[in-house]
Scaffold this motif. Sequence first.
Motif, short mmCIF file in Angstrom:
data_model
loop_
_atom_site.label_atom_id
_atom_site.label_comp_id
_atom_site.label_asym_id
_atom_site.label_seq_id
_atom_site.Cartn_x
_atom_site.Cartn_y
_atom_site.Cartn_z
N HIS A 49 0.86 -1.14 0.07
CA HIS A 49 0.16 -0.13 -0.07
C HIS A 49 0.78 1.21 0.04
O HIS A 49 0.35 2.02 -0.56
CB HIS A 49 -1.09 0.11 1.21
CG HIS A 49 -2.11 -0.93 1.15
ND1 HIS A 49 -2.79 -0.91 0.01
CD2 HIS A 49 -2.70 -1.90 1.85
CE1 HIS A 49 -3.93 -1.84 0.11
NE2 HIS A 49 -3.85 -2.42 1.33
N LYS A 50 1.83 1.20 0.61
CA LYS A 50 2.67 2.34 0.81
C LYS A 50 3.46 2.65 -0.47
O LYS A 50 3.67 3.77 -0.99
CB LYS A 50 3.66 2.01 1.97
CG LYS A 50 4.87 3.27 2.14
CD LYS A 50 5.75 3.16 3.34
CE LYS A 50 6.53 4.18 3.52
NZ LYS A 50 7.50 3.98 4.61
N ASN A 84 1.04 4.24 -3.07
CA ASN A 84 0.45 5.66 -2.61
C ASN A 84 1.64 6.42 -3.21
O ASN A 84 1.44 7.35 -3.73
CB ASN A 84 0.25 5.52 -1.18
CG ASN A 84 -0.94 5.15 -0.84
OD1 ASN A 84 -1.83 4.62 -1.69
ND2 ASN A 84 -1.13 4.69 0.30
N ARG A 85 2.83 5.81 -3.11
CA ARG A 85 3.98 6.76 -3.57
C ARG A 85 4.06 6.89 -4.97
O ARG A 85 4.42 7.78 -5.57
CB ARG A 85 5.37 5.79 -3.01
CG ARG A 85 6.62 6.71 -3.55
CD ARG A 85 7.82 6.20 -3.06
NE ARG A 85 7.83 4.70 -3.02
CZ ARG A 85 8.32 3.97 -4.18
NH1 ARG A 85 8.65 4.74 -5.12
NH2 ARG A 85 8.11 2.72 -4.07
N ARG A 143 1.34 9.00 -6.49
CA ARG A 143 1.68 10.46 -6.05
C ARG A 143 2.64 10.99 -6.98
O ARG A 143 2.64 12.06 -7.78
CB ARG A 143 2.19 10.75 -4.59
CG ARG A 143 1.10 10.74 -3.61
CD ARG A 143 1.84 11.34 -2.26
NE ARG A 143 3.14 10.55 -1.91
CZ ARG A 143 3.27 9.50 -1.00
NH1 ARG A 143 2.12 9.09 -0.61
NH2 ARG A 143 4.33 9.04 -0.72
#
Length: 251
Positions: A53-54, A57-58, A61
């Motif tokens: 998930h991290k 999301n990165r 972005r």
Amino acid sequence: MTHESLNTLRELRLYGMATAFEDQVNQPNTYDELSFFERLAFLLQQELTFRDHKRLNRLLRQAKFKINAHLSEIEVGQSRGILKQNLASITTLDWFHKHRNIIVTGPTGSGKTYLACAIGRHLCQSGFTVRYYRASRLLDATTAAHADGTYLKFIASLEKVELLIIDDWGLEPLTTAHRHDLLELLEDRHHRKSTLILSQIPVAQWHEYISDATLADAILDRVIHNAFQLKLKGDSMRKLKNGLAEGEHLG
């Protein structure tokens, strides 16, 4: 011991495991019947999920998509110019792994940007880097990079992006410097990375749009010959959605 273990997990930046461990401590009845190895496997899986998930999301972005789009929501059919087999070919990423390009043409509002952002998101979910630009802003960025001496660094950063999306291709005239910048950018990516170009202008008119015959031949040679092309058609999706929203509001 519990407090010390939680602190240790966080110091090691195992935040997914820390959260899952805290859940096990706070909900003993849920996990008491599991063996040690089952509970450990659960902690490890939660850490992997947290990191996935991290990373997603990165990547999202960094991509700077114009629209939050999903392939599952793409309307397929002959009337739209997108068939199920087209979407299946895109989803498998065979074109991407072969470093092929995608060209999407169609009238304004036909869903080009939504489709491109959905493809980009699909790649981000698979762990790949994507960057979305409107053509005018991309060329403004190359112009600014020339001015402040960061051009080579900027071009090198774009070369590393695994899918570069260029939207609104052909809306604004190209300067001589822009033509050279496009050629250099596309040359660096040719047969190394994939590029997705969106345009209201049919591909047959791109040579005329670029204007300079020699540079047009060179640029299009690096874009068209290995490209998967989609020609969207039908009524404007924006008008349809706006009409639906208005009808719902009036109703």
